[in-house]
Design a protein around this motif. Structure first.
Motif, PDB file in Angstrom:
ATOM      1  N   LYS A  99       1.029  -1.226   0.057  1.00  0.00           N
ATOM      2  CA  LYS A  99      -0.065   0.223  -0.002  1.00  0.00           C
ATOM      3  C   LYS A  99       0.984   1.167   0.081  1.00  0.00           C
ATOM      4  O   LYS A  99       0.523   2.049  -0.806  1.00  0.00           O
ATOM      5  CB  LYS A  99      -1.022  -0.110   1.103  1.00  0.00           C
ATOM      6  CG  LYS A  99      -1.927   1.062   1.220  1.00  0.00           C
ATOM      7  CD  LYS A  99      -2.932   1.123   2.426  1.00  0.00           C
ATOM      8  CE  LYS A  99      -3.795  -0.328   2.669  1.00  0.00           C
ATOM      9  NZ  LYS A  99      -4.500  -0.310   3.632  1.00  0.00           N
ATOM     10  N   CYS A 100       1.834   1.292   0.895  1.00  0.00           N
ATOM     11  CA  CYS A 100       2.637   2.534   1.037  1.00  0.00           C
ATOM     12  C   CYS A 100       3.692   2.607  -0.308  1.00  0.00           C
ATOM     13  O   CYS A 100       3.764   3.613  -0.655  1.00  0.00           O
ATOM     14  CB  CYS A 100       3.650   2.401   2.321  1.00  0.00           C
ATOM     15  SG  CYS A 100       2.699   2.952   3.678  1.00  0.00           S
ATOM     16  N   GLN A 102       2.939   1.694  -3.245  1.00  0.00           N
ATOM     17  CA  GLN A 102       2.279   2.296  -4.546  1.00  0.00           C
ATOM     18  C   GLN A 102       1.840   3.493  -4.359  1.00  0.00           C
ATOM     19  O   GLN A 102       1.985   4.316  -5.394  1.00  0.00           O
ATOM     20  CB  GLN A 102       1.023   1.276  -4.567  1.00  0.00           C
ATOM     21  CG  GLN A 102       1.206  -0.276  -5.120  1.00  0.00           C
ATOM     22  CD  GLN A 102       1.854  -0.007  -6.501  1.00  0.00           C
ATOM     23  OE1 GLN A 102       1.483   0.520  -7.517  1.00  0.00           O
ATOM     24  NE2 GLN A 102       2.944  -0.804  -6.593  1.00  0.00           N
ATOM     25  N   SER A 103       1.739   3.747  -3.170  1.00  0.00           N
ATOM     26  CA  SER A 103       1.051   5.359  -2.902  1.00  0.00           C
ATOM     27  C   SER A 103       2.222   6.380  -2.867  1.00  0.00           C
ATOM     28  O   SER A 103       2.278   7.494  -3.469  1.00  0.00           O
ATOM     29  CB  SER A 103       0.489   5.533  -1.327  1.00  0.00           C
ATOM     30  OG  SER A 103       0.373   6.775  -1.173  1.00  0.00           O
ATOM     31  N   LYS A 104       3.423   5.854  -2.255  1.00  0.00           N
ATOM     32  CA  LYS A 104       4.541   6.915  -2.397  1.00  0.00           C
ATOM     33  C   LYS A 104       5.125   7.174  -3.724  1.00  0.00           C
ATOM     34  O   LYS A 104       5.381   8.578  -4.097  1.00  0.00           O
ATOM     35  CB  LYS A 104       5.669   6.152  -1.540  1.00  0.00           C
ATOM     36  CG  LYS A 104       7.169   6.939  -1.413  1.00  0.00           C
ATOM     37  CD  LYS A 104       7.948   6.248  -0.543  1.00  0.00           C
ATOM     38  CE  LYS A 104       9.369   6.915  -0.703  1.00  0.00           C
ATOM     39  NZ  LYS A 104      10.115   6.319  -1.911  1.00  0.00           N
ATOM     40  N   TRP A 112       5.863  12.865   1.328  1.00  0.00           N
ATOM     41  CA  TRP A 112       4.491  11.980   0.908  1.00  0.00           C
ATOM     42  C   TRP A 112       4.096  11.537   2.512  1.00  0.00           C
ATOM     43  O   TRP A 112       3.028  11.459   2.639  1.00  0.00           O
ATOM     44  CB  TRP A 112       5.094  10.599   0.175  1.00  0.00           C
ATOM     45  CG  TRP A 112       4.199   9.520   0.162  1.00  0.00           C
ATOM     46  CD1 TRP A 112       2.928   9.424  -0.372  1.00  0.00           C
ATOM     47  CD2 TRP A 112       4.458   8.289   0.889  1.00  0.00           C
ATOM     48  NE1 TRP A 112       2.543   8.324  -0.067  1.00  0.00           N
ATOM     49  CE2 TRP A 112       3.262   7.634   0.866  1.00  0.00           C
ATOM     50  CE3 TRP A 112       5.501   8.115   1.990  1.00  0.00           C
ATOM     51  CZ2 TRP A 112       2.956   6.339   1.282  1.00  0.00           C
ATOM     52  CZ3 TRP A 112       5.432   6.860   2.322  1.00  0.00           C
ATOM     53  CH2 TRP A 112       4.156   5.817   2.392  1.00  0.00           C
ATOM     54  N   SER A 117      -1.420  12.646   0.295  1.00  0.00           N
ATOM     55  CA  SER A 117      -1.563  11.874  -0.669  1.00  0.00           C
ATOM     56  C   SER A 117      -2.639  10.530  -0.231  1.00  0.00           C
ATOM     57  O   SER A 117      -2.406  10.365   0.835  1.00  0.00           O
ATOM     58  CB  SER A 117      -0.286  11.480  -1.276  1.00  0.00           C
ATOM     59  OG  SER A 117       0.667  12.241  -1.448  1.00  0.00           O
ATOM     60  N   LEU A 119      -3.824   7.264   0.608  1.00  0.00           N
ATOM     61  CA  LEU A 119      -3.041   6.132   1.345  1.00  0.00           C
ATOM     62  C   LEU A 119      -1.744   6.679   2.036  1.00  0.00           C
ATOM     63  O   LEU A 119      -1.089   5.314   2.289  1.00  0.00           O
ATOM     64  CB  LEU A 119      -3.038   4.939   0.473  1.00  0.00           C
ATOM     65  CG  LEU A 119      -4.338   4.374  -0.383  1.00  0.00           C
ATOM     66  CD1 LEU A 119      -3.984   3.389  -1.102  1.00  0.00           C
ATOM     67  CD2 LEU A 119      -5.236   3.863   0.886  1.00  0.00           C
ATOM     68  N   SER A 120      -1.424   7.763   1.935  1.00  0.00           N
ATOM     69  CA  SER A 120      -0.251   8.187   2.794  1.00  0.00           C
ATOM     70  C   SER A 120      -0.538   7.772   4.317  1.00  0.00           C
ATOM     71  O   SER A 120      -1.433   7.688   4.846  1.00  0.00           O
ATOM     72  CB  SER A 120       0.206   9.681   2.456  1.00  0.00           C
ATOM     73  OG  SER A 120      -0.691  10.584   3.200  1.00  0.00           O
TER      74      SER A 120
END
Length: 203
Positions: A99-100, A102-104, A112, A117, A119-120
């Motif tokens: 999750k992190c 992909q979000s970052k 970030w 953002s 899901l940050s």
């Protein structure tokens, strides 16, 4: 009481038609990632990295403390479709959850992590963000990561050839998209001839 099926019908959206040119960013990332060296760490280096991150008992995501599933590049390898010069090595990798990771994306980890953002860690309300950020600061101070000038090391001729291949592939993708669009229109016309009352798509 609202019928859930009616809600689904009201909100229904067809998937968008796939565009060959919509994959151009993936092609560019592949052209960059394919030239980045990968340095396999020793068990001692991995152990030391986990010690600095305070993960000797349990390995968790360095950004949110969820169970880790992979290792993420702390400093991005690609920014603005260009290599940053960082490589894949233990000094630039931290445990992460999917999750992190992909979000970052290619954002700076602190901007970030503490930003809004989707899901940050901050937007998900992760507890003890300051503690996690401090550990990452200590990790950054552990050892300077390698940063190289890829173009200079490759030489002008080889570097130009690599990016000429990139340009030609993107050009072929544009040509392929024209052909694909023509095929889709022909197939749609054939469908309309067979079932004109059912088809109302506009794409």
């Amino acid at each position: 009481m609202a019928n859930p099926v009616d809600d689904v019908i009201r909100q229904f959206m067809m998937p968008k038609a796939v565009a060959i040119t919509g994959r151009s960013s993936s092609i560019t990332n592949s052209f960059i990632n394919s030239i980045i060296p990968v340095v396999i760490p020793t068990p001692e280096e991995i152990r030391r990295a986990l010690e600095i991150l305070d993960m000797t008992e349990q390995v968790r995501c360095a950004y949110c403390a969820d169970p880790h599933t992979e290792w993420d590049h702390l400093r991005p390898l690609v920014i603005n479709k260009q290599p940053t010069g960082y490589i894949s090595e233990i000094h630039n990798l931290v445990p992460s959850c999917g999750k992190c990771n992909q979000s970052k994306g290619n954002k700076h980890w602190r901007v970030w992590m503490l930003g809004s953002s989707p899901l940050s860690p901050a937007s998900r309300g992760v507890f003890d963000l300051d503690v996690l950020a401090l550990r990452l600061e200590q990790y950054e101070a552990w050892s300077a990561p390698t940063r190289l000038d890829f173009a200079s090391l490759a030489g002008p001729a080889l570097w130009a050839e690599h990016w000429d291949h990139h340009r030609r592939i993107l050009g072929l993708m544009q040509e392929a998209q024209v052909v694909a669009t023509s095929i889709r229109e022909s197939v749609r016309a054939g469908y309309l001839a067979q079932a004109p009352t059912r088809y109302s798509a506009t794409d």
